[in-house]
Motif scaffolding. Structure first.
Motif, PDB file in Angstrom:
ATOM      1  N   ILE A  36      33.972  16.485  82.703  1.00 23.54           N
ATOM      2  CA  ILE A  36      35.219  17.241  82.530  1.00 23.54           C
ATOM      3  C   ILE A  36      36.467  16.353  82.612  1.00 23.54           C
ATOM      4  N   LEU A  37      36.291  15.115  83.069  1.00 23.65           N
ATOM      5  CA  LEU A  37      37.441  14.215  83.100  1.00 23.65           C
ATOM      6  C   LEU A  37      37.845  13.750  81.700  1.00 23.65           C
ATOM      7  N   TYR A  38      36.911  13.718  80.768  1.00 21.77           N
ATOM      8  CA  TYR A  38      37.300  13.234  79.436  1.00 21.77           C
ATOM      9  C   TYR A  38      37.084  14.261  78.333  1.00 21.77           C
ATOM     10  N   MET A  39      36.215  15.261  78.560  1.00 22.20           N
ATOM     11  CA  MET A  39      35.904  16.138  77.428  1.00 22.20           C
ATOM     12  C   MET A  39      36.664  17.468  77.423  1.00 22.20           C
ATOM     13  N   THR A  40      37.369  17.786  78.497  1.00 19.37           N
ATOM     14  CA  THR A  40      38.038  19.087  78.575  1.00 19.37           C
ATOM     15  C   THR A  40      39.000  19.299  77.396  1.00 19.37           C
ATOM     16  N   GLU A  41      39.916  18.351  77.241  1.00 20.40           N
ATOM     17  CA  GLU A  41      40.881  18.501  76.143  1.00 20.40           C
ATOM     18  C   GLU A  41      40.197  18.366  74.776  1.00 20.40           C
ATOM     19  N   TRP A  42      39.263  17.441  74.665  1.00 19.81           N
ATOM     20  CA  TRP A  42      38.537  17.277  73.402  1.00 19.81           C
ATOM     21  C   TRP A  42      37.973  18.611  72.933  1.00 19.81           C
ATOM     22  N   PHE A  43      37.191  19.242  73.801  1.00 16.55           N
ATOM     23  CA  PHE A  43      36.448  20.436  73.397  1.00 16.55           C
ATOM     24  C   PHE A  43      37.337  21.674  73.346  1.00 16.55           C
ATOM     25  N   MET A  44      38.156  21.871  74.380  1.00 19.40           N
ATOM     26  CA  MET A  44      38.962  23.094  74.429  1.00 19.40           C
ATOM     27  C   MET A  44      39.972  23.154  73.291  1.00 19.40           C
ATOM     28  N   CYS A  52      32.066  34.811  84.685  1.00 18.72           N
ATOM     29  CA  CYS A  52      32.588  35.401  83.453  1.00 18.72           C
ATOM     30  C   CYS A  52      31.465  35.479  82.426  1.00 18.72           C
ATOM     31  N   LYS A  53      31.047  36.680  82.151  1.00 17.75           N
ATOM     32  CA  LYS A  53      29.979  36.854  81.168  1.00 17.75           C
ATOM     33  C   LYS A  53      30.566  36.758  79.758  1.00 17.75           C
ATOM     34  N   SER A  54      30.011  35.881  78.965  1.00 16.76           N
ATOM     35  CA  SER A  54      30.491  35.756  77.589  1.00 16.76           C
ATOM     36  C   SER A  54      29.382  36.154  76.639  1.00 16.76           C
ATOM     37  N   PRO A  55      29.761  36.609  75.445  1.00 15.44           N
ATOM     38  CA  PRO A  55      28.733  36.875  74.433  1.00 15.44           C
ATOM     39  C   PRO A  55      28.078  35.560  74.026  1.00 15.44           C
ATOM     40  N   TYR A  84      32.701  31.212  68.253  1.00 13.05           N
ATOM     41  CA  TYR A  84      32.424  29.778  68.226  1.00 13.05           C
ATOM     42  C   TYR A  84      32.369  29.166  69.633  1.00 13.05           C
ATOM     43  N   LEU A  85      33.358  29.534  70.454  1.00 11.32           N
ATOM     44  CA  LEU A  85      33.470  28.914  71.782  1.00 11.32           C
ATOM     45  C   LEU A  85      33.610  29.970  72.879  1.00 11.32           C
ATOM     46  N   PRO A  86      32.685  30.922  72.944  1.00  8.90           N
ATOM     47  CA  PRO A  86      32.869  32.020  73.907  1.00  8.90           C
ATOM     48  C   PRO A  86      32.936  31.506  75.347  1.00  8.90           C
ATOM     49  N   GLY A  87      33.895  32.046  76.079  1.00 11.52           N
ATOM     50  CA  GLY A  87      34.023  31.686  77.495  1.00 11.52           C
ATOM     51  C   GLY A  87      34.873  30.461  77.775  1.00 11.52           C
ATOM     52  N   TYR A  88      35.215  29.698  76.739  1.00 13.17           N
ATOM     53  CA  TYR A  88      35.981  28.465  76.952  1.00 13.17           C
ATOM     54  C   TYR A  88      37.310  28.713  77.649  1.00 13.17           C
ATOM     55  N   TYR A  89      37.960  29.834  77.311  1.00 16.20           N
ATOM     56  CA  TYR A  89      39.331  30.034  77.777  1.00 16.20           C
ATOM     57  C   TYR A  89      39.425  31.078  78.877  1.00 16.20           C
ATOM     58  N   SER A  90      38.289  31.595  79.308  1.00 13.54           N
ATOM     59  CA  SER A  90      38.345  32.673  80.295  1.00 13.54           C
ATOM     60  C   SER A  90      38.586  32.106  81.688  1.00 13.54           C
ATOM     61  N   GLU A  91      38.986  32.992  82.557  1.00 10.95           N
ATOM     62  CA  GLU A  91      39.490  32.680  83.895  1.00 10.95           C
ATOM     63  C   GLU A  91      38.807  31.509  84.628  1.00 10.95           C
ATOM     64  N   LYS A  92      37.506  31.506  84.687  1.00 11.63           N
ATOM     65  CA  LYS A  92      36.824  30.520  85.540  1.00 11.63           C
ATOM     66  C   LYS A  92      36.522  29.188  84.857  1.00 11.63           C
ATOM     67  N   LEU A  93      36.742  29.131  83.558  1.00  7.69           N
ATOM     68  CA  LEU A  93      36.450  27.916  82.790  1.00  7.69           C
ATOM     69  C   LEU A  93      35.026  27.406  83.019  1.00  7.69           C
ATOM     70  N   GLN A 107      32.767  23.746  81.469  1.00  5.45           N
ATOM     71  CA  GLN A 107      32.109  22.848  82.427  1.00  5.45           C
ATOM     72  C   GLN A 107      30.618  22.712  82.109  1.00  5.45           C
ATOM     73  N   LEU A 108      30.026  23.831  81.709  1.00  2.00           N
ATOM     74  CA  LEU A 108      28.621  23.782  81.284  1.00  2.00           C
ATOM     75  C   LEU A 108      28.454  22.873  80.068  1.00  2.00           C
ATOM     76  N   ASP A 109      29.364  23.018  79.103  1.00  2.00           N
ATOM     77  CA  ASP A 109      29.275  22.182  77.906  1.00  2.00           C
ATOM     78  C   ASP A 109      29.471  20.705  78.241  1.00  2.00           C
ATOM     79  N   GLY A 110      30.253  20.436  79.272  1.00  2.00           N
ATOM     80  CA  GLY A 110      30.396  19.059  79.733  1.00  2.00           C
ATOM     81  C   GLY A 110      29.049  18.490  80.148  1.00  2.00           C
TER      82      GLY A 110
END
Lengths: 343, 212
Positions: A199-207, A312-315, A157-166, A170-173
């Motif tokens: 990323i100032l308002y959507m980071t917590e929303w989305f993650m 970070c390459k995500s599927p 659903y959210l590939p790459g959201y939690y990986s090292e570089k975040l 940021q792209l989804d922002g």
């Protein structure tokens, strides 16, 4: 407050859902639209945990990996991650009965699930935003099931959201912001003028998939739709909240500055987060998977120009239950290898 | 009373440091005058506003930016730091590793943010959870003064959000340096030109604020 669903309606829905769950592959293959409609109406609370496992494909995943969780559960884990996870255990829904006591069952299971994930994906480790996700899952299912459901969220659903570089978040922002241009030009213009980076308002929303933002009944309804339809729902919720908070000159009168605007987005009006209103708005908002994917390509190109290749390459992201089940079809009993002796 | 002649300052202050050192607790104590062991982990960034009646003519509004402590959120700090005027860097006196991370945070800050006059933003070091009785500093104030000098902090305080120790003092110290660096952009207060204090009282644990 929960929306009042008459008891009779609830019983009816339960029996419909039971029928669907008992014939899941058939429903998924032939009546996917009906499943979607029923997820939009809200999954009956008594079947929610089970339904989420079917929708996310975590049930299949568990069956394919019998014993894997127990195996991970027995390992010690990297002290680097254990330290961080332990610091977060009492900081998830601290007032929820399940997580209130230090070392209680809720916190223990949360530790097991998060630790298992760091062993399952050592290159990703642990991200703090995974804890509220895992906590919501544990409110609906046992640890092993919650683990595989978390795996599906992090990988499908959210590939790459939690990986090292975040990078993915940021792209989804940027994608969200670009979509806002069409959904609410007034809000878009205001945020641009105030130089408020998404990323100032959507980071917590989305993650956290809005689990820490919305009232509880709305969280559950959003998650019902998210498991069925994928990240599109998260984008739509974000867009609806932005549109109804900053979408008219009248609303903007009280948030002229950057800080006032961010304060407003942090303390959203309860009216727009209310279950029935929010769900209806989300269903009606015409933002499609195709639009998100198109915008993804545009933003990815821009990212490469300014930041270089993604580190970070995500599927690829799968947009919901149908896409997941098609990418990973349930193993058919008939095709299971028959034990044979080779002479 | 000449209300109309009041000056107003608005400053964005960052609160940074490793995960679980008490950044959120410090802000809640400072802004809402309370403490709870039940704060949620900060994901991304959070904000709070504190209004200070600095003196008879001056009101200072502080935007406190509470920034997630986990290392991977460091990928977003460039956006969080933008246009900040000062910073608190927090560590937990009971966990040496969080002190070791202080220089890393300071470097991150200075590499991504400078004042309009080209100087690094004033930063105050907070040794938090000093109520816990397990002090890795072992009351080594002289070493801390030295550390602040070497790493460009304008001062340091032992703080406790739980017991409300030194948080107001630390904030006044930071604000004072910000005002000084603003009103006198050429000769801003720099720790390396301050003479060692000779007879400062024991209570004052800020290396650079002995003038007050």
């Amino acid at each position: 407050r929960l929306e009042e669903v008459p008891l009779e309606v609830l019983r009816q829905r339960e029996s419909k859902w039971l029928d669907m769950l008992n014939n899941w592959d058939k429903w998924m293959a032939k009546k996917h639209k009906k499943i979607r409609l029923r997820c939009q109406k809200g999954i009956p609370p008594s079947l929610r945990g089970r339904a989420w496992q079917y929708l996310s494909g975590s049930k299949v995943k568990l069956e394919q990996n019998m014993g894997k969780f127990d195996e991970l559960d027995l390992l010690t884990g990297d002290p680097k991650w254990l330290d961080v996870i332990e610091r977060d255990l009492h900081r998830q829904f601290p007032f929820h009965e399940m997580f209130v006591s230090r070392g209680g069952h809720g916190q223990q299971d949360l530790f097991r699930v998060l630790k298992a994930y760091t062993l399952y994906r050592p290159e990703e480790g642990y991200c703090q935003a995974q804890a509220p996700i895992a906590a919501v899952l544990l409110m609906h299912m046992p640890a092993e099931q919650a683990f595989w459901c978390l795996v599906q969220i992090c990988e499908k659903y959210l590939p790459g959201y939690y990986s090292e570089k975040l990078e993915a978040i940021q792209l989804d922002g940027q994608i969200l912001f670009s979509l806002l241009h069409k959904v609410s030009p007034v809000a878009y213009k205001h945020l641009s003028k105030q130089k408020i980076d998404p990323i100032l308002y959507m980071t917590e929303w989305f993650m956290c998939a809005f689990s820490r933002t919305l009232p509880w009944s709305s969280v559950l309804r959003v998650w019902d739709m998210f498991f069925c339809e994928g990240v599109k729902i998260i984008f739509r919720v974000g867009l609806v909240l932005l549109k109804h908070t900053l979408g008219s000159s009248d609303k903007l009168k009280s948030c002229q500055g950057q800080y006032e605007t961010m304060e407003r987005l942090r303390a959203l009006s309860p009216k727009i987060m209310q279950e029935a209103f929010l769900v209806q708005e989300v269903i009606e908002l015409p933002v499609t998977e195709r639009q998100i994917e198109r915008e993804h390509l545009i933003q990815l190109k821009k990212w490469r120009e300014t930041h270089g290749e993604l580190q970070c390459k995500s599927p690829p992201r799968l947009h919901g239950a149908k896409a997941i089940s098609e990418a990973e079809p349930a193993p058919r009993k008939a095709l299971e290898p028959v034990p044979s002796i080779i002479v | 009373m000449q209300k109309h002649s009041q000056k107003e300052h608005l400053y964005k202050l960052l609160v940074i440091g490793d995960l679980g050192v008490g950044k959120t607790s410090i802000i809640k104590r400072y802004v809402h005058q309370n403490f709870s062991p039940h704060y949620r982990a900060t994901i991304g960034v959070d904000f709070a506003l504190k209004v200070l009646n600095w003196d008879a003519e001056t009101v200072v509004r502080l935007q406190l930016w509470d920034i997630a402590g986990q290392e991977r959120f460091g990928n977003m700090t460039r956006v969080y730091y933008r246009e900040a005027m000062g910073a608190f860097i927090v560590f937990d006196v009971t966990r040496p590793a969080t002190f070791e991370a202080v220089t890393k945070w300071k470097e991150d800050l200075d590499s991504k943010l400078v004042l309009p006059n080209g100087k690094p933003v004033p930063a105050v070091l907070l040794a938090n959870k000093c109520d816990q009785g397990i002090d890795v500093l072992m009351n080594n104030g002289i070493k801390m003064d030295q550390f602040c000098k070497e790493n460009g902090f304008v001062g340091w305080f032992e703080t406790s959000a739980k017991e409300n120790i030194n948080i107001n003092e630390a904030s006044r110290c930071l604000v004072k340096h910000i005002i000084a660096s603003e009103s006198d952009p050429v000769q801003s207060v720099e720790p390396d030109i301050i003479k060692p204090h000779l007879n400062s009282s024991k209570i004052v644990s800020c290396s650079a604020c002995f003038k007050s």
